[in-house]
Design a protein around this motif. Sequence first.
Motif, mmCIF file in Angstrom:
data_model
loop_
_atom_site.group_PDB
_atom_site.id
_atom_site.type_symbol
_atom_site.label_atom_id
_atom_site.label_comp_id
_atom_site.label_asym_id
_atom_site.label_seq_id
_atom_site.Cartn_x
_atom_site.Cartn_y
_atom_site.Cartn_z
ATOM 1 N N LEU A 109 0.829 -1.214 0.000
ATOM 2 C CA LEU A 109 0.000 0.000 0.000
ATOM 3 C C LEU A 109 0.861 1.260 0.000
ATOM 4 O O LEU A 109 0.649 2.200 -0.780
ATOM 5 N N LEU A 110 1.845 1.284 0.912
ATOM 6 C CA LEU A 110 2.695 2.464 1.043
ATOM 7 C C LEU A 110 3.504 2.704 -0.225
ATOM 8 O O LEU A 110 3.609 3.832 -0.714
ATOM 9 N N ALA A 111 4.087 1.605 -0.749
ATOM 10 C CA ALA A 111 4.947 1.764 -1.929
ATOM 11 C C ALA A 111 4.124 2.141 -3.157
ATOM 12 O O ALA A 111 4.555 2.966 -3.975
ATOM 13 N N SER A 112 2.926 1.567 -3.298
ATOM 14 C CA SER A 112 2.075 1.901 -4.450
ATOM 15 C C SER A 112 1.776 3.386 -4.468
ATOM 16 O O SER A 112 1.867 4.056 -5.513
ATOM 17 N N SER A 113 1.406 3.889 -3.319
ATOM 18 C CA SER A 113 1.064 5.296 -3.247
ATOM 19 C C SER A 113 2.275 6.166 -3.614
ATOM 20 O O SER A 113 2.153 7.140 -4.362
ATOM 21 N N ALA A 114 3.455 5.790 -3.130
ATOM 22 C CA ALA A 114 4.655 6.584 -3.401
ATOM 23 C C ALA A 114 5.037 6.533 -4.879
ATOM 24 O O ALA A 114 5.391 7.546 -5.484
ATOM 25 N N PRO A 131 11.985 1.207 1.752
ATOM 26 C CA PRO A 131 13.041 1.867 0.966
ATOM 27 C C PRO A 131 12.562 2.284 -0.428
ATOM 28 O O PRO A 131 13.078 3.254 -0.987
ATOM 29 N N VAL A 132 11.588 1.573 -0.982
ATOM 30 C CA VAL A 132 11.010 1.989 -2.263
ATOM 31 C C VAL A 132 10.314 3.347 -2.076
ATOM 32 O O VAL A 132 10.442 4.257 -2.900
ATOM 33 N N VAL A 133 9.597 3.480 -0.952
ATOM 34 C CA VAL A 133 8.928 4.753 -0.648
ATOM 35 C C VAL A 133 9.977 5.867 -0.529
ATOM 36 O O VAL A 133 9.834 6.945 -1.115
ATOM 37 N N ALA A 134 11.053 5.589 0.226
ATOM 38 C CA ALA A 134 12.091 6.601 0.437
ATOM 39 C C ALA A 134 12.730 7.003 -0.890
ATOM 40 O O ALA A 134 12.906 8.194 -1.175
ATOM 41 N N ALA A 135 13.073 5.999 -1.704
ATOM 42 C CA ALA A 135 13.736 6.285 -2.981
ATOM 43 C C ALA A 135 12.817 7.103 -3.882
ATOM 44 O O ALA A 135 13.251 8.075 -4.517
ATOM 45 N N ALA A 136 11.532 6.734 -3.932
ATOM 46 C CA ALA A 136 10.576 7.471 -4.765
ATOM 47 C C ALA A 136 10.457 8.918 -4.278
ATOM 48 O O ALA A 136 10.542 9.864 -5.076
ATOM 49 N N GLN A 137 10.280 9.089 -2.972
ATOM 50 C CA GLN A 137 10.124 10.432 -2.403
ATOM 51 C C GLN A 137 11.324 11.316 -2.648
ATOM 52 O O GLN A 137 11.198 12.500 -2.936
ATOM 53 N N LEU A 138 12.509 10.739 -2.451
ATOM 54 C CA LEU A 138 13.734 11.536 -2.517
ATOM 55 C C LEU A 138 14.320 11.564 -3.921
ATOM 56 O O LEU A 138 15.327 12.216 -4.169
#
Lengths: 356, 356
Positions: free
Chosen positions: B32-37, B111-118
Amino acid sequence: MREITEHDLGDIARGAAILGTGGGGDPYIGRLLASSAVRTHGSVPLVPLSEVPDDAVVLPVAMMGAPTVMVEKLPSAEQVGLAARTLAGYLGKELTHIACAEAGGVNSLIPVVAAAQLGLPLVDADGMGRAFPELQMVLPTLYGIRATPMSIADEKGNRGVLDTVDNRWAERLARSATIDMGCSAMISNYAMSGGQARESLVPGTLSLCAELGALVRAARAAHEDPVAKVVSRLGGRRLFSGKVVDVARRTVTGFARGEARLSGMDGDTGAELVLRFQNEHLVAERDGVVEASVPDLICTLERESGEAVTTEGLRYGQRVTVIAAPADPRWHTPEGIALAGPRYFGYDIDPIGVAG
Amino acid sequence: MREITEHDLGDIARGAAILGTGGGGDPYIGRLLASSAVRTHGSVPLVPLSEVPDDAVVLPVAMMGAPTVMVEKLPSAEQVGLAARTLAGYLGKELTHIACAEAGGVNSLIPVVAAAQLGLPLVDADGMGRAFPELQMVLPTLYGIRATPMSIADEKGNRGVLDTVDNRWAERLARSATIDMGCSAMISNYAMSGGQARESLVPGTLSLCAELGALVRAARAAHEDPVAKVVSRLGGRRLFSGKVVDVARRTVTGFARGEARLSGMDGDTGAELVLRFQNEHLVAERDGVVEASVPDLICTLERESGEAVTTEGLRYGQRVTVIAAPADPRWHTPEGIALAGPRYFGYDIDPIGVAG
């Protein structure tokens, strides 16, 4: 007093312990630490609060934790510098002045150590005009200055920075870290500009500590009553003289909590006084009636010598005189009372001031 | 796979949860978190470990805490970026790559979320090749890379930095902060150079997660046995098939600790298997005899679907197959076993490997 020399430290520690209202640390330890620092690094310039420039970067340094523990687990000198340097590094700012967060036997002297180590002047002021047990209980809180970013360091070399959404979270996270670090830690927070310092600190605290300490010393030498001198200088009143007959003290959630019972002597024979404390004295009850409470100062002094007795130093058989003295008037505003009045500490009463 | 798109996330989460050995977080939440990011910021470049340049600045990001809590207290996307930015700020370094500290349903996706965000590439690797419950239990520890400086952030916006004298202190202080923050927090630590990453991480973890996830999905579609595919791909062995008949689970000292009892089915009818866990499965005992233990992987899979069952998801009546699979060989060195072998967790046995 424009600089603090080794010669001044005894009086400052003695006077600071009185303003510490039972907390703020043992003056013997405070004096030991500061003497060593001043002997190594030289005397510390003391700057009146009114002379701190607007663009100064002022950093308070203090011990956090249970004074009962501080007596056995001595802070290290390195720890003091570490806390200040860690916060300065996080803020990316060049410090110009050190300040006291509170008055107390250790917490008025730790900033002397920091100033000596870092070669910085010390501001003649503090954040409370007394000692209080929790992080957010400083006058800068009333001016919107936040408790974080703050640094925390222990004597082993562990350090950390906290940057929280509010002061409640700062207190919670810092208290847990303090407990892990062995119930006492060095902290630095309430970094502020010179302008903020002039507005929010209590001026002249270190000078007052030195003056109180000298008064007590001189009265003793002249065979006068040192307690009377302190009461007069602080504009306070004598609450009770008696013998400590019971002390219940527990180190819980990182605080020294408990109560002491005093059996009356002199004019108070037949009466009983109960002191309830959380590091500092919170309320004094005479025969079940509250006679004084936070935010005003409740101080226990040795009846003969006038030396302050800290809450961790209270023990059976001591003859003490309990006095009350008025807090900085800002503590009596509705905001001040909400921050550190009796209700915050769980006593469902309005503050009982020195006027009774 | 040279980039991670939204399409890949289901397989990665499914496979990561298998390698998570019961811990590492719920794959549904991770996905869920990674999809959104990824939907907001676009797909994430995935860099093979061998291609990370020497002078890269690699930052792992992970959730710390009890998976039981993470299910109800969802991490926020802001929290992920906050942890990484706070550590980068403290280090005064410009990040170039994000990495995974461990494999797990949440911790491979955070980490996928972090990489996408940053807007940074993600390294196809992780620090364990599985999940383990404590901070210092990563292969970089064996290479002398310290657990601090580390950052910690919660979903409310509180954040902190810890910089400790050793990893034991890092674990202790970070665990207390995690508990205060509600038993789950976002952390970033083990910042390392590209050279250190190539030496100390497990290569190919995200690709392996995606492959395992796809295997399970394909086997199910083809009416084949997904568990057999997983066992074969990991070079592991099937330990036990049975029905969960009892789960004792407590959230203590910030961990999900407990045990599950399985009553045998199929070829295991009449036998009992006990799984003991601290976030992750630690030992599997068949009729009182330890059949597998850390550091090797013990994974619980739904008997029919092959989906991983996390320790917080175990419940009465589930039909599961328990498998064991070999850990990265570095976990079987004396240093690896001292760090995360059975004795560290209180079991007075030598590690029982997959060979039995």
